[in-house]
Design a protein around this motif. Sequence first.
Motif, PDB file in Angstrom:
ATOM      1  N   ALA A  27       0.823  -1.215   0.000  1.00 45.28           N
ATOM      2  CA  ALA A  27       0.000   0.000   0.000  1.00 45.28           C
ATOM      3  C   ALA A  27       0.857   1.266   0.000  1.00 45.28           C
ATOM      4  CB  ALA A  27      -0.931  -0.007   1.211  1.00 45.28           C
ATOM      5  N   GLU A  28       2.116   1.186   0.458  1.00 41.83           N
ATOM      6  CA  GLU A  28       2.931   2.391   0.616  1.00 41.83           C
ATOM      7  C   GLU A  28       4.266   2.354  -0.111  1.00 41.83           C
ATOM      8  OE1 GLU A  28       3.301   3.764   4.633  1.00 41.83           O
ATOM      9  OE2 GLU A  28       1.350   2.963   5.212  1.00 41.83           O
ATOM     10  N   SER A  29       4.594   1.258  -0.756  1.00 43.02           N
ATOM     11  CA  SER A  29       5.901   1.157  -1.392  1.00 43.02           C
ATOM     12  C   SER A  29       5.811   0.297  -2.647  1.00 43.02           C
ATOM     13  CB  SER A  29       6.923   0.551  -0.408  1.00 43.02           C
ATOM     14  OG  SER A  29       8.241   0.694  -0.892  1.00 43.02           O
ATOM     15  N   LEU A  30       6.741   0.535  -3.578  1.00 42.11           N
ATOM     16  CA  LEU A  30       6.742  -0.178  -4.854  1.00 42.11           C
ATOM     17  C   LEU A  30       8.186  -0.460  -5.253  1.00 42.11           C
ATOM     18  CD1 LEU A  30       5.450  -1.015  -7.676  1.00 42.11           C
ATOM     19  CD2 LEU A  30       5.799   1.373  -8.330  1.00 42.11           C
ATOM     20  N   LEU A  31       8.420  -1.676  -5.733  1.00 45.57           N
ATOM     21  CA  LEU A  31       9.739  -2.077  -6.228  1.00 45.57           C
ATOM     22  C   LEU A  31       9.627  -2.493  -7.689  1.00 45.57           C
ATOM     23  CD1 LEU A  31      12.757  -3.073  -5.842  1.00 45.57           C
ATOM     24  CD2 LEU A  31      11.746  -5.306  -5.302  1.00 45.57           C
ATOM     25  N   MET A  32      10.571  -2.030  -8.522  1.00 44.11           N
ATOM     26  CA  MET A  32      10.689  -2.473  -9.904  1.00 44.11           C
ATOM     27  C   MET A  32      12.113  -2.958 -10.141  1.00 44.11           C
ATOM     28  SD  MET A  32       8.572   0.494 -11.990  1.00 44.11           S
ATOM     29  CE  MET A  32       9.582   1.844 -11.375  1.00 44.11           C
ATOM     30  N   VAL A  33      12.243  -4.100 -10.815  1.00 44.72           N
ATOM     31  CA  VAL A  33      13.560  -4.697 -11.062  1.00 44.72           C
ATOM     32  C   VAL A  33      13.635  -5.177 -12.501  1.00 44.72           C
ATOM     33  CG1 VAL A  33      15.213  -6.489 -10.410  1.00 44.72           C
ATOM     34  CG2 VAL A  33      13.741  -5.483  -8.661  1.00 44.72           C
ATOM     35  N   LEU A  34      14.764  -4.918 -13.144  1.00 41.42           N
ATOM     36  CA  LEU A  34      15.041  -5.460 -14.471  1.00 41.42           C
ATOM     37  C   LEU A  34      16.477  -5.968 -14.480  1.00 41.42           C
ATOM     38  CD1 LEU A  34      14.046  -4.020 -17.897  1.00 41.42           C
ATOM     39  CD2 LEU A  34      16.423  -4.711 -17.498  1.00 41.42           C
ATOM     40  N   ALA A  35      16.657  -7.228 -14.884  1.00 38.21           N
ATOM     41  CA  ALA A  35      17.983  -7.838 -14.946  1.00 38.21           C
ATOM     42  C   ALA A  35      18.208  -8.412 -16.337  1.00 38.21           C
ATOM     43  CB  ALA A  35      18.111  -8.934 -13.888  1.00 38.21           C
ATOM     44  N   ASP A  36      19.400  -8.232 -16.861  1.00 40.12           N
ATOM     45  CA  ASP A  36      19.770  -8.685 -18.202  1.00 40.12           C
ATOM     46  C   ASP A  36      20.895  -9.699 -18.064  1.00 40.12           C
ATOM     47  OD1 ASP A  36      20.650  -9.049 -20.786  1.00 40.12           O
ATOM     48  OD2 ASP A  36      21.018  -6.931 -21.208  1.00 40.12           O
ATOM     49  N   GLY A  37      20.553 -11.004 -18.164  1.00 35.66           N
ATOM     50  CA  GLY A  37      21.549 -12.058 -18.052  1.00 35.66           C
ATOM     51  C   GLY A  37      22.580 -11.979 -19.169  1.00 35.66           C
ATOM     52  N   MET A  38      23.831 -12.199 -18.827  1.00 36.77           N
ATOM     53  CA  MET A  38      24.918 -12.049 -19.786  1.00 36.77           C
ATOM     54  C   MET A  38      25.073 -13.311 -20.616  1.00 36.77           C
ATOM     55  SD  MET A  38      27.596  -9.935 -17.367  1.00 36.77           S
ATOM     56  CE  MET A  38      28.914 -10.021 -18.573  1.00 36.77           C
ATOM     57  N   GLY A  39      24.859 -13.182 -21.922  1.00 33.77           N
ATOM     58  CA  GLY A  39      24.883 -14.321 -22.815  1.00 33.77           C
ATOM     59  C   GLY A  39      26.255 -14.908 -23.052  1.00 33.77           C
ATOM     60  N   GLY A  40      27.315 -14.162 -22.747  1.00 30.91           N
ATOM     61  CA  GLY A  40      28.662 -14.686 -22.949  1.00 30.91           C
ATOM     62  C   GLY A  40      29.103 -15.643 -21.863  1.00 30.91           C
ATOM     63  N   HIS A  41      28.255 -15.873 -20.871  1.00 31.85           N
ATOM     64  CA  HIS A  41      28.570 -16.774 -19.771  1.00 31.85           C
ATOM     65  C   HIS A  41      27.408 -17.738 -19.588  1.00 31.85           C
ATOM     66  CE1 HIS A  41      32.015 -14.259 -18.488  1.00 31.85           C
ATOM     67  NE2 HIS A  41      31.264 -13.275 -18.954  1.00 31.85           N
ATOM     68  N   ALA A  42      27.704 -18.916 -19.035  1.00 30.43           N
ATOM     69  CA  ALA A  42      26.674 -19.939 -18.894  1.00 30.43           C
ATOM     70  C   ALA A  42      25.561 -19.483 -17.963  1.00 30.43           C
ATOM     71  CB  ALA A  42      27.307 -21.229 -18.352  1.00 30.43           C
ATOM     72  N   HIS A  43      24.334 -19.819 -18.341  1.00 28.60           N
ATOM     73  CA  HIS A  43      23.164 -19.614 -17.483  1.00 28.60           C
ATOM     74  C   HIS A  43      22.936 -18.153 -17.118  1.00 28.60           C
ATOM     75  CE1 HIS A  43      23.262 -23.922 -17.265  1.00 28.60           C
ATOM     76  NE2 HIS A  43      24.389 -23.942 -16.586  1.00 28.60           N
ATOM     77  N   GLY A  44      23.104 -17.241 -18.071  1.00 26.85           N
ATOM     78  CA  GLY A  44      22.836 -15.834 -17.798  1.00 26.85           C
ATOM     79  C   GLY A  44      21.405 -15.604 -17.379  1.00 26.85           C
ATOM     80  N   GLU A  45      20.468 -16.374 -17.968  1.00 25.72           N
ATOM     81  CA  GLU A  45      19.061 -16.218 -17.615  1.00 25.72           C
ATOM     82  C   GLU A  45      18.799 -16.636 -16.173  1.00 25.72           C
ATOM     83  OE1 GLU A  45      19.480 -20.445 -18.788  1.00 25.72           O
ATOM     84  OE2 GLU A  45      20.285 -18.538 -19.495  1.00 25.72           O
ATOM     85  N   VAL A  46      19.582 -17.589 -15.666  1.00 27.54           N
ATOM     86  CA  VAL A  46      19.441 -18.011 -14.277  1.00 27.54           C
ATOM     87  C   VAL A  46      19.919 -16.906 -13.338  1.00 27.54           C
ATOM     88  CG1 VAL A  46      20.187 -19.682 -12.543  1.00 27.54           C
ATOM     89  CG2 VAL A  46      19.629 -20.447 -14.850  1.00 27.54           C
ATOM     90  N   ALA A  47      21.056 -16.286 -13.685  1.00 30.97           N
ATOM     91  CA  ALA A  47      21.560 -15.174 -12.872  1.00 30.97           C
ATOM     92  C   ALA A  47      20.546 -14.044 -12.819  1.00 30.97           C
ATOM     93  CB  ALA A  47      22.886 -14.671 -13.441  1.00 30.97           C
ATOM     94  N   ALA A  48      19.927 -13.738 -13.972  1.00 34.30           N
ATOM     95  CA  ALA A  48      18.944 -12.656 -14.011  1.00 34.30           C
ATOM     96  C   ALA A  48      17.727 -13.004 -13.172  1.00 34.30           C
ATOM     97  CB  ALA A  48      18.529 -12.384 -15.460  1.00 34.30           C
ATOM     98  N   GLU A  49      17.241 -14.229 -13.287  1.00 34.80           N
ATOM     99  CA  GLU A  49      16.054 -14.616 -12.535  1.00 34.80           C
ATOM    100  C   GLU A  49      16.313 -14.636 -11.035  1.00 34.80           C
ATOM    101  OE1 GLU A  49      13.264 -18.549 -12.004  1.00 34.80           O
ATOM    102  OE2 GLU A  49      13.614 -17.785 -14.018  1.00 34.80           O
ATOM    103  N   LEU A  50      17.454 -15.200 -10.646  1.00 34.35           N
ATOM    104  CA  LEU A  50      17.750 -15.285  -9.217  1.00 34.35           C
ATOM    105  C   LEU A  50      17.997 -13.906  -8.612  1.00 34.35           C
ATOM    106  CD1 LEU A  50      19.956 -18.474  -8.880  1.00 34.35           C
ATOM    107  CD2 LEU A  50      17.514 -18.191  -8.477  1.00 34.35           C
TER     108      LEU A  50
END
Length: 302
Positions: A27-50
Motif C-alpha cells: 500500500a505504501e511502497s513499490l519495487l521495480m527490477v530489471l535484470a539482463d543475463g549475460m549471454g557470454g557466460h553460462a546460465h545468464g538467464e538463471v543469474a537474471a532470474e535469481l
Amino acid sequence: MNCAIVQETRPGRRPYNQDRLGYWRTAESLLMVLADGMGGHAHGEVAAELTMRHIAAAFRRDARPRLANPDLFLFRAVGRSHGMLLREAANLGLADTPRTTVVACVVQDGHAYWSHVGDSRFYLLRKGLLHARTRDHTVVQELVNAGRLHEDDVGSHPARNQLLQCLGGLQAPRVEPTSRARLERDDVLLLCSDGLWGPLTQRQLLEAIGAAPLAESLPRLVALAEERGGPGCDNISALALAWGEDAVAQEASPRPAPLAEMTTEVQDFGATDPDFLRMTDEDIERAIAEIKAALKRHKPSR
C-alpha cells in the motif's frame, strides 16, 4: 499510490530470452527490477532470474508496508545478489558463475530511488525531456565521460558490450551509490536493458515513449528497437511507470534537503556497510534450492 505500470519483453533475434523483469508493491511502497543475463557466460538467464527474485524477496520481507530506508535497502539487496550468485555457483560446482546486469527502483513517499550495476538503464521523462539517470559501467561509457564519444554513438560502438562491472563477476562490483528524485505529476520512469536503448537515439526514445499512454507507447517502443536492431537484435526489455500524483511537499521528504529542478540526491553506504555481501545460512539454502529449480526450468535449447 496513483501510478500506471507497463512492462514488455521480447527475445529479439536470439533463440531465448535472458532478460527478467517484474514489480512488487504494498500500500505504501513499490519495487521495480530489471535484470539482463549475460549471454557470454553460462546460465545468464538463471543469474537474471535469481537476482530479480532475491531483491523481490528482500522487498516482501522488509516492506511492511513501507521500507524503513529505501536507500540502504537497494544498496544491500543489489550487493547481496552478487554474493549469492558466487556462493551458489561454487556450491553447485558450476564451471563459470552466472552473470547479469541489474537496475532496480523503489518508489515511496513520492520519491523514486534507484541503483544499478552494468549497462541496464534508468531514465526519467519529465516535461518533454528525457534524462538518463544512470551511467553504464562499460568501456564505451568511459569514452563518453572523457568526451571522446557522443552518447548517441554508444549503441553502435564495437566495444559497447564490454562491461566493467556486473553481478556474478570475478570482482565484486562497486555498487552504485543510491540516488533519488522527488516525483512530479506525469513523470515517467523507465527501466530498460541495452537491447532497448542500444539501437535507438535519445530522440527516438523520447518521441516514442511520450507519444501516447504507456500501454500503447511502450510496446511500440520495443517494436521499434527490435526493428532497428536488425538480424543481431538482442533481447529487449522495458519496465515503465507513469506517475499520477502531484509532487510531495518538501517537508514530507524522508530526509528534507533543498531540491532544485531535476536534482538527484546520492546516498553512499560503502564506507558504513562493508558487509553488504554477507548472507545468512537460511539465505544460502533458499538460494541453492532456487538455482537448482531455475536451472531445470530455464535450460536453453540448443
